[in-house]
Write a protein that holds these residues in place. Structure first.
Motif, PDB file in Angstrom:
ATOM      1  N   VAL A 109       0.859   4.086  -3.104  1.00 28.04           N
ATOM      2  CA  VAL A 109       0.186   5.350  -2.710  1.00 28.04           C
ATOM      3  C   VAL A 109       1.226   6.424  -3.169  1.00 28.04           C
ATOM      4  CG1 VAL A 109      -0.677   6.900  -1.054  1.00 28.04           C
ATOM      5  CG2 VAL A 109      -1.690   4.650  -1.208  1.00 28.04           C
ATOM      6  N   THR A 161       0.995  -1.419  -0.052  1.00 26.65           N
ATOM      7  CA  THR A 161      -0.113  -0.124  -0.299  1.00 26.65           C
ATOM      8  C   THR A 161       0.963   1.150   0.088  1.00 26.65           C
ATOM      9  OG1 THR A 161      -1.721  -0.968   1.088  1.00 26.65           O
ATOM     10  CG2 THR A 161      -1.788   1.390   1.172  1.00 26.65           C
ATOM     11  N   GLU A 162       2.072   1.218   0.810  1.00 28.19           N
ATOM     12  CA  GLU A 162       2.662   2.615   0.960  1.00 28.19           C
ATOM     13  C   GLU A 162       3.435   2.873  -0.341  1.00 28.19           C
ATOM     14  OE1 GLU A 162       6.447   4.416   3.716  1.00 28.19           O
ATOM     15  OE2 GLU A 162       5.048   2.687   4.425  1.00 28.19           O
ATOM     16  N   THR A 177       1.451   1.782   6.845  1.00 24.20           N
ATOM     17  CA  THR A 177       0.363   0.565   7.060  1.00 24.20           C
ATOM     18  C   THR A 177       0.877  -0.533   6.426  1.00 24.20           C
ATOM     19  OG1 THR A 177      -0.328   1.550   4.785  1.00 24.20           O
ATOM     20  CG2 THR A 177      -1.328   2.424   7.012  1.00 24.20           C
ATOM     21  N   GLU A 222      -3.297  11.996   2.165  1.00 28.50           N
ATOM     22  CA  GLU A 222      -3.407  10.806   1.949  1.00 28.50           C
ATOM     23  C   GLU A 222      -2.282   9.888   1.742  1.00 28.50           C
ATOM     24  OE1 GLU A 222      -5.535   7.227   0.923  1.00 28.50           O
ATOM     25  OE2 GLU A 222      -6.406   9.154   1.646  1.00 28.50           O
ATOM     26  N   ARG A 282      -0.654   7.012   5.056  1.00 28.08           N
ATOM     27  CA  ARG A 282      -0.324   5.778   4.539  1.00 28.08           C
ATOM     28  C   ARG A 282       0.849   5.088   4.915  1.00 28.08           C
ATOM     29  NH1 ARG A 282      -5.172   3.067   3.347  1.00 28.08           N
ATOM     30  NH2 ARG A 282      -6.226   4.469   1.913  1.00 28.08           N
TER      31      ARG A 282
END
Length: 50
Positions: free
Chosen positions: A15, A11-12, A50, A43, A47
């Motif tokens: 993003v 995710t990191e 995470t 946003e 992140r």
């Protein structure tokens, strides 16, 4: 090209890649307010870790 399934620990990086792409390539075509709406810094920052 190797396609892999999404893992939560990706995710990191995803993003960050999206944010950096929007803000480095598209300033020629969009206003800063549009870029911030499309890819807001908060946003990206939310992140981290995470």
């Amino acid at each position: 090209m190797k396609i892999i399934n999404y893992q939560k620990n990706d995710t990191e990086a995803i993003v960050s890649l999206f944010y950096e792409t929007v803000h480095s390539i598209y300033p020629k075509y969009y206003f800063q307010t549009q870029l911030e709406a499309w890819a807001p810094i908060d946003e990206k920052e939310s992140r981290v870790g995470t």
